[in-house]
Motif scaffolding. Sequence first.
Motif, PDB file in Angstrom:
ATOM      1  N   ASP A 116      30.073 -30.879  17.879  1.00 34.87           N
ATOM      2  CA  ASP A 116      31.134 -30.502  16.960  1.00 34.87           C
ATOM      3  C   ASP A 116      31.733 -29.173  17.438  1.00 34.87           C
ATOM      4  OD1 ASP A 116      32.574 -30.157  14.489  1.00 34.87           O
ATOM      5  OD2 ASP A 116      30.965 -28.817  13.841  1.00 34.87           O
ATOM      6  N   ASP A 169      34.115 -26.703  15.212  1.00 35.45           N
ATOM      7  CA  ASP A 169      34.198 -25.631  14.214  1.00 35.45           C
ATOM      8  C   ASP A 169      32.865 -25.434  13.500  1.00 35.45           C
ATOM      9  OD1 ASP A 169      36.940 -25.139  14.705  1.00 35.45           O
ATOM     10  OD2 ASP A 169      37.465 -26.894  13.500  1.00 35.45           O
ATOM     11  N   ASP A 170      32.430 -24.204  13.424  1.00 39.91           N
ATOM     12  CA  ASP A 170      31.149 -23.824  12.813  1.00 39.91           C
ATOM     13  C   ASP A 170      29.952 -24.360  13.595  1.00 39.91           C
ATOM     14  OD1 ASP A 170      32.149 -22.217  10.770  1.00 39.91           O
ATOM     15  OD2 ASP A 170      32.500 -23.930   9.467  1.00 39.91           O
ATOM     16  N   THR A 171      30.197 -24.786  14.842  1.00 45.93           N
ATOM     17  CA  THR A 171      29.104 -25.156  15.738  1.00 45.93           C
ATOM     18  C   THR A 171      29.241 -24.372  17.042  1.00 45.93           C
ATOM     19  OG1 THR A 171      28.858 -27.346  14.758  1.00 45.93           O
ATOM     20  CG2 THR A 171      28.021 -27.061  16.999  1.00 45.93           C
ATOM     21  N   ASP A 204      27.418 -28.923  12.207  1.00 45.44           N
ATOM     22  CA  ASP A 204      27.043 -28.268  10.946  1.00 45.44           C
ATOM     23  C   ASP A 204      27.227 -29.159   9.726  1.00 45.44           C
ATOM     24  OD1 ASP A 204      29.983 -27.757  11.549  1.00 45.44           O
ATOM     25  OD2 ASP A 204      29.853 -27.195   9.435  1.00 45.44           O
ATOM     26  N   GLU A 251      27.670 -35.225  11.267  1.00 40.16           N
ATOM     27  CA  GLU A 251      27.006 -34.975  12.555  1.00 40.16           C
ATOM     28  C   GLU A 251      25.522 -35.300  12.557  1.00 40.16           C
ATOM     29  OE1 GLU A 251      29.019 -31.594  12.033  1.00 40.16           O
ATOM     30  OE2 GLU A 251      30.797 -32.579  12.831  1.00 40.16           O
TER      31      GLU A 251
HETATM   32 MG   LIG Z   1      31.894 -28.260  12.005  1.00 40.87          MG
END
Ligand SMILES: [Mg+2]
Length: 235
Positions: A12, A14-16, A190, A195
């Motif tokens: 992933d 974003d935020d990963t 995340d 995921e």
């Molecule tokens: Mg994400």
Amino acid sequence: MADLFPKAILLDLDDTILSYGSPAQCWQEVCGRFVVREGFQPQPVLKAILERGVWYWGDPDRHRRGRLDLGMARREVVAMAFLKLGLDNAGLANEIADAYTVAREEALQPFPGAMEALRRLRAHGVKLALLTNGAAEPQRFKVEKFGLTSFFDLILIEGEFGAGKPDARVYRHALEMLGVTPGEAWMVGDNLEWEVAAPQRLGIKGIWNDFAGTGLPEGSDVRPYRIIRSLTELI
Ligand SMILES: [Mg+2]
């Protein structure tokens, strides 16, 4: 040590790989800036925006529509918050929403060690695919801004592909393009549904990136293959 790494890892974005920091803090900063200027108290506005945001993003259909046009989605959230507070100032609402969009983009940066982790996975011969939801233009812009293209054998963006996680076509397409079976792949991200749970239903091992360190939500029946706090733990 031959099986330290799988043949392929689906990641992933974003935020990963990329960090935005806290949305609540970002809203707080923006509300402070604009609401105070207009002579209102920022706290009720902030609270209403956060509440409407939870409601807005809590519905999968609304989420899909919203993430393909984040600027529009944020304007809707702030407009609903203003409505709830009885504030009749559409211009200010849009100004706040747009300032948030700018501030979020400015806050964006790779998590510490994330790029190095990608480099080392590549060096170990692991095939990598980037699977990111969202509109084509902003997601492609981020990929290029942070020089991510060279790390990946496949970059799949929802707005370009025509489907997004947790649609099974996304994971199946990635496996096919990388030439691996589900059992030979991990998915790291995340979002517990997108995921971990969804790819695990296909036989892919789901690794949850608990970047915020909150732990599994109470009552969750999702069982990640592994839980990490950072991509550096994969190495
Ligand atoms: Mg994400």
